[in-house]
Design a protein around this motif. Structure first.
Motif, mmCIF file in Angstrom:
data_model
loop_
_atom_site.group_PDB
_atom_site.id
_atom_site.type_symbol
_atom_site.label_atom_id
_atom_site.label_comp_id
_atom_site.label_asym_id
_atom_site.label_seq_id
_atom_site.Cartn_x
_atom_site.Cartn_y
_atom_site.Cartn_z
ATOM 1 N N PRO A 1 0.652 -0.767 -0.024
ATOM 2 C CA PRO A 1 0.065 0.696 0.051
ATOM 3 C C PRO A 1 1.189 1.122 -0.086
ATOM 4 C CG PRO A 1 -0.034 -1.078 2.250
ATOM 5 C CD PRO A 1 0.985 -1.847 1.229
ATOM 6 N N ASP A 2 -0.067 2.384 -0.507
ATOM 7 C CA ASP A 2 0.981 3.666 -0.617
ATOM 8 C C ASP A 2 1.737 4.633 0.909
ATOM 9 O OD1 ASP A 2 1.667 5.864 -1.382
ATOM 10 O OD2 ASP A 2 -0.043 6.953 -0.916
ATOM 11 N N LYS A 3 3.033 3.909 1.758
ATOM 12 C CA LYS A 3 3.433 4.658 2.317
ATOM 13 C C LYS A 3 2.700 5.952 3.018
ATOM 14 C CE LYS A 3 6.183 1.563 2.524
ATOM 15 N NZ LYS A 3 5.866 0.473 3.570
ATOM 16 N N GLY A 4 2.383 6.867 1.825
ATOM 17 C CA GLY A 4 1.253 8.084 2.806
ATOM 18 C C GLY A 4 0.246 8.256 2.807
ATOM 19 N N TRP A 5 -0.758 6.924 2.454
ATOM 20 C CA TRP A 5 -1.613 6.777 3.508
ATOM 21 C C TRP A 5 -1.404 7.427 4.972
ATOM 22 C CZ3 TRP A 5 -5.377 4.285 6.575
ATOM 23 C CH2 TRP A 5 -5.785 4.583 6.159
ATOM 24 N N ASN A 6 -2.828 8.195 5.192
ATOM 25 C CA ASN A 6 -2.953 8.646 6.539
ATOM 26 C C ASN A 6 -4.270 9.307 7.000
ATOM 27 O OD1 ASN A 6 -3.364 10.700 5.114
ATOM 28 N ND2 ASN A 6 -1.302 12.027 6.520
ATOM 29 N N ILE A 7 -5.521 7.473 7.056
ATOM 30 C CA ILE A 7 -6.714 8.416 6.871
ATOM 31 C C ILE A 7 -7.085 7.417 8.302
ATOM 32 C CG2 ILE A 7 -9.227 7.837 6.602
ATOM 33 C CD1 ILE A 7 -8.167 8.283 3.303
ATOM 34 N N LEU B 1 12.605 11.378 1.378
ATOM 35 C CA LEU B 1 12.202 12.178 2.336
ATOM 36 C C LEU B 1 10.383 11.206 1.921
ATOM 37 C CD1 LEU B 1 12.332 15.888 2.674
ATOM 38 C CD2 LEU B 1 12.784 14.293 4.425
ATOM 39 N N ALA B 2 10.107 10.706 1.300
ATOM 40 C CA ALA B 2 8.528 10.175 0.931
ATOM 41 C C ALA B 2 9.172 8.434 1.223
ATOM 42 C CB ALA B 2 8.427 10.379 -0.714
ATOM 43 N N LYS B 3 10.527 8.483 1.043
ATOM 44 C CA LYS B 3 10.717 6.561 1.660
ATOM 45 C C LYS B 3 10.089 6.271 3.339
ATOM 46 C CE LYS B 3 13.345 4.923 -2.351
ATOM 47 N NZ LYS B 3 14.573 4.605 -2.971
ATOM 48 N N LEU B 4 11.248 7.556 3.891
ATOM 49 C CA LEU B 4 10.697 7.713 4.764
ATOM 50 C C LEU B 4 8.999 7.676 5.839
ATOM 51 C CD1 LEU B 4 13.577 9.988 6.124
ATOM 52 C CD2 LEU B 4 14.006 7.614 6.062
ATOM 53 N N GLY B 5 8.069 8.602 4.806
ATOM 54 C CA GLY B 5 6.952 8.199 5.295
ATOM 55 C C GLY B 5 7.029 9.859 4.883
ATOM 56 N N VAL B 6 7.547 10.437 4.374
ATOM 57 C CA VAL B 6 6.732 12.042 4.706
ATOM 58 C C VAL B 6 5.771 12.569 3.853
ATOM 59 C CG1 VAL B 6 7.559 14.735 4.243
ATOM 60 C CG2 VAL B 6 8.912 12.660 5.321
ATOM 61 N N VAL B 7 4.574 13.286 4.226
ATOM 62 C CA VAL B 7 3.986 13.804 2.983
ATOM 63 C C VAL B 7 4.020 15.188 2.521
ATOM 64 C CG1 VAL B 7 1.380 13.566 2.462
ATOM 65 C CG2 VAL B 7 1.986 11.236 3.800
ATOM 66 N N PHE B 8 3.738 15.353 1.354
ATOM 67 C CA PHE B 8 3.915 17.108 1.426
ATOM 68 C C PHE B 8 2.425 17.154 1.356
ATOM 69 C CE2 PHE B 8 8.327 16.775 0.902
ATOM 70 C CZ PHE B 8 8.158 15.479 0.223
ATOM 71 N N VAL B 9 1.616 17.876 2.311
ATOM 72 C CA VAL B 9 0.095 18.848 2.118
ATOM 73 C C VAL B 9 0.914 20.306 2.080
ATOM 74 C CG1 VAL B 9 -1.631 18.504 3.478
ATOM 75 C CG2 VAL B 9 -0.411 16.877 3.495
ATOM 76 N N VAL B 10 -0.437 21.000 1.643
ATOM 77 C CA VAL B 10 -0.242 22.291 1.006
ATOM 78 C C VAL B 10 -1.316 22.867 1.336
ATOM 79 C CG1 VAL B 10 2.002 22.708 0.059
ATOM 80 C CG2 VAL B 10 0.232 22.565 -0.909
ATOM 81 N N TYR B 11 -1.952 23.988 1.533
ATOM 82 C CA TYR B 11 -3.102 23.927 1.478
ATOM 83 C C TYR B 11 -3.864 24.949 1.151
ATOM 84 C CZ TYR B 11 -7.738 26.393 3.284
ATOM 85 O OH TYR B 11 -8.719 27.560 3.866
ATOM 86 N N HIS B 12 -4.236 25.549 -0.080
ATOM 87 C CA HIS B 12 -4.283 26.718 -0.820
ATOM 88 C C HIS B 12 -6.434 26.750 -0.807
ATOM 89 C CE1 HIS B 12 -1.540 27.578 -3.165
ATOM 90 N NE2 HIS B 12 -1.246 25.981 -3.418
ATOM 91 N N PRO B 13 -6.625 28.204 -0.387
ATOM 92 C CA PRO B 13 -7.987 28.274 -0.886
ATOM 93 C C PRO B 13 -9.056 27.894 -1.735
ATOM 94 C CG PRO B 13 -6.475 30.251 0.399
ATOM 95 C CD PRO B 13 -5.607 29.184 -0.551
ATOM 96 N N GLY B 14 -10.269 26.968 -1.131
ATOM 97 C CA GLY B 14 -10.887 26.307 -2.424
ATOM 98 C C GLY B 14 -10.871 24.903 -2.485
ATOM 99 N N ALA B 15 -8.871 24.613 -2.189
ATOM 100 C CA ALA B 15 -8.984 23.305 -2.945
ATOM 101 C C ALA B 15 -8.531 22.928 -2.020
ATOM 102 C CB ALA B 15 -7.516 23.655 -3.681
ATOM 103 N N GLY B 16 -8.317 23.431 -0.037
ATOM 104 C CA GLY B 16 -8.431 22.493 0.265
ATOM 105 C C GLY B 16 -7.067 21.746 1.081
ATOM 106 N N HIS B 17 -6.562 21.459 1.739
ATOM 107 C CA HIS B 17 -4.944 20.536 2.420
ATOM 108 C C HIS B 17 -4.921 19.594 1.033
ATOM 109 C CE1 HIS B 17 -5.858 22.393 5.957
ATOM 110 N NE2 HIS B 17 -4.839 22.336 6.255
ATOM 111 N N LEU C 1 5.204 13.090 -5.164
ATOM 112 C CA LEU C 1 6.594 13.192 -5.605
ATOM 113 C C LEU C 1 6.737 13.891 -6.668
ATOM 114 C CD1 LEU C 1 9.407 13.374 -4.638
ATOM 115 C CD2 LEU C 1 9.916 10.958 -5.146
ATOM 116 N N GLN C 2 6.135 13.403 -7.721
ATOM 117 C CA GLN C 2 5.893 13.557 -9.426
ATOM 118 C C GLN C 2 5.663 14.105 -10.262
ATOM 119 O OE1 GLN C 2 4.709 11.045 -8.251
ATOM 120 N NE2 GLN C 2 2.224 10.645 -9.528
ATOM 121 N N ASP C 3 4.651 15.436 -8.270
ATOM 122 C CA ASP C 3 3.592 16.317 -8.950
ATOM 123 C C ASP C 3 4.696 17.855 -8.449
ATOM 124 O OD1 ASP C 3 0.630 15.505 -9.235
ATOM 125 O OD2 ASP C 3 2.421 15.579 -10.721
#
Length: 455
Positions: free
Chosen positions: A77-83, A353-369, A374-376
């Motif tokens: 499974p995706d390492k960045g999954w955290n729901i 960082l991605a292999k260590l489980g770090v997730v890149f999350v940003v917040y933009h109004p209208g789009a949310g978090h 990694l490819q984006d």
């Protein structure tokens, strides 16, 4: 039955495929899958629809959370999954009654935590394809081997028994009691079925509305992009046409000047010829022949000069096209080298960082978090506004205009004095619903713009 074998509330996870529910497991097994203890090669390189369910001891559903889970090429499974599934199930809203009262339901159109909404999906409630019915039947089949609470007939305590008065000892009409009991039971069942049907229809309407809004935003964005592309092509063709017209005008002016010079030369020679004709026919014939030969020579020289100019321009045009193609190739090569260099530098750090489980999350109004894969990362660094606008299914220009409106919801219309109207207006929370000239203007200026458009 001992205390160790007493049925308890159970948490399980069920995987959906095109044929229905294809995999069931207990929640501890699912946690082991997330921890990398086991893999699932049958789901390799797929995005699976999964449901987290809470089951009571009578094999009835109490809560359900519908979410997506991406699997890598090796079935992990995706390492960045955290729901937080258990948290969502506890805070979820009411859903249909599947036998144990209204369930707690968390899905894309009913999510208690907004930034997890994009990772959830809406179950199908269509007749014959109802995902909730599939869950209910799968739980009833008990392929997980859960302990079931045996249903027993409730015994009435003696202190709760009441003696009827003597005038009611005689048995009433049994047919009337049976009819009243059946009527009450049918009325109660009808009410429950009606309430459940209304709840399902409302959930389905909400899901369809959200899907329709997303499709409309995508179509609107595609239309705007196609319009911009066509407009750019039209501008390029108009510019090329203007350059060609200027070149034609220049050539016409040169031809007119050459014709005027030749005409003056001809008139001068004709005048000289007439003067010589007075001195003798023979000398005139000689001069006429000389004049014709000189005229032909000048015409041939002029034609050769024009052909040479045209050839020179053709060579210059070909050289310019070749130079443009070479510059384009160099530009693409430099871009590739830049991307490779960026990938070899910061890309390795981000990948570690991605292999260590770090997730890149940003917040933009209208789009949310937004969770950025990694490819984006490179495209997001180049233009964060364009990335956020694409996630909202709008153009970058519309997103910037909406963002200014969102931060200061006032009228942007200009008054006759040149100042902004600046009257507070209702804020539009969604970029896809924002219309320039309508959403950023007060009612008076919207009405005025319509009148001017009609006139």
């Amino acid at each position: 039955m001992s205390m160790q074998n007493k049925p308890q509330m159970v948490e399980a996870v069920m995987f959906f495929s095109e044929r229905g529910i294809c995999k069931q497991m207990m929640f501890p097994e699912f946690e082991a899958l997330l921890d990398g203890v086991v893999n699932m090669p049958e789901f390799a390189d797929q995005q699976m629809r999964v449901a987290f369910v809470v089951i009571n001891p009578r094999l009835l559903l109490k809560a359900a959370v519908f979410f997506y889970l991406d699997f890598n090429e090796d079935g992990s499974p995706d390492k960045g999954w955290n729901i937080p599934l258990q948290h969502l199930a506890e805070r979820a809203g009411r859903g249909p009654d599947l036998g144990a009262g209204p369930i707690r339901l968390a899905c894309r159109s009913q999510c208690p935590v907004s930034w997890h909404q994009m990772h959830l999906w809406d179950p199908s409630l269509a007749p014959g394809q109802n995902d909730l019915v599939l869950l209910r039947d799968a739980v009833k089949s008990n392929k997980l081997g859960l302990l079931v609470e045996e249903e027993s007939v409730p015994v009435v305590a003696p202190e709760r028994l009441q003696m009827a008065s003597e005038d009611k000892w005689y048995a009433p009409d049994p047919a009337k009691e049976v009819a009243e009991h059946l009527a009450q039971k049918m009325d109660q069942e009808h009410r429950l079925k009606t309430a459940q049907l209304i709840k399902q229809q409302r959930l389905r309407i909400s899901s369809l509305s959200q899907q329709h809004e997303e499709e409309l935003a995508k179509l609107k964005l595609a239309s705007e992009q196609q319009g911009n592309s066509l407009q750019a092509q039209i501008q390029g063709l108009q510019q090329a046409l203007q350059q060609q017209e200027q070149l034609n005008a220049s050539l016409k002016a040169q031809l007119a000047a050459q014709a005027e010079s030749m005409q003056s030369s001809r008139e001068e020679m004709t005048r000289q010829l007439r003067a010589l004709e007075l001195h003798g026919r023979t000398e005139g014939d000689i001069l006429r022949a000389q004049f014709d030969s000189e005229l032909k020579a000048k015409i041939a020289a002029a034609v050769a000069e024009y052909k040479e100019q045209v050839a020179i321009r053709d060579v210059e045009l070909a050289y310019r096209n070749e130079l443009e193609a070479r510059l384009q190739q160099d530009n693409e090569r430099l871009k590739r080298e830049r991307d490779e260099f960026a990938g070899q530098g910061s890309g390795q750090v981000l990948e570690r960082l991605a292999k260590l489980g770090v997730v890149f999350v940003v917040y933009h109004p209208g789009a949310g978090h937004l969770t950025i894969p990694l490819q984006d990362i490179a495209s997001y660094q180049d233009n964060p506004m364009a990335y956020a606008a694409a996630k909202c299914f709008v153009s970058e220009e519309q997103y910037r205009r909406w963002l200014a409106h969102y931060q200061q919801p006032t009228c942007d219309a200009a008054l006759p004095s040149g100042e902004r109207c600046a009257i507070p207006i209702d804020r539009i929370d969604s970029p896809s619903r924002f219309t320039i000239g309508e959403s950023n203007c007060c009612a008076r200026h919207r009405a005025g713009s319509r009148l001017r458009t009609v006139s």
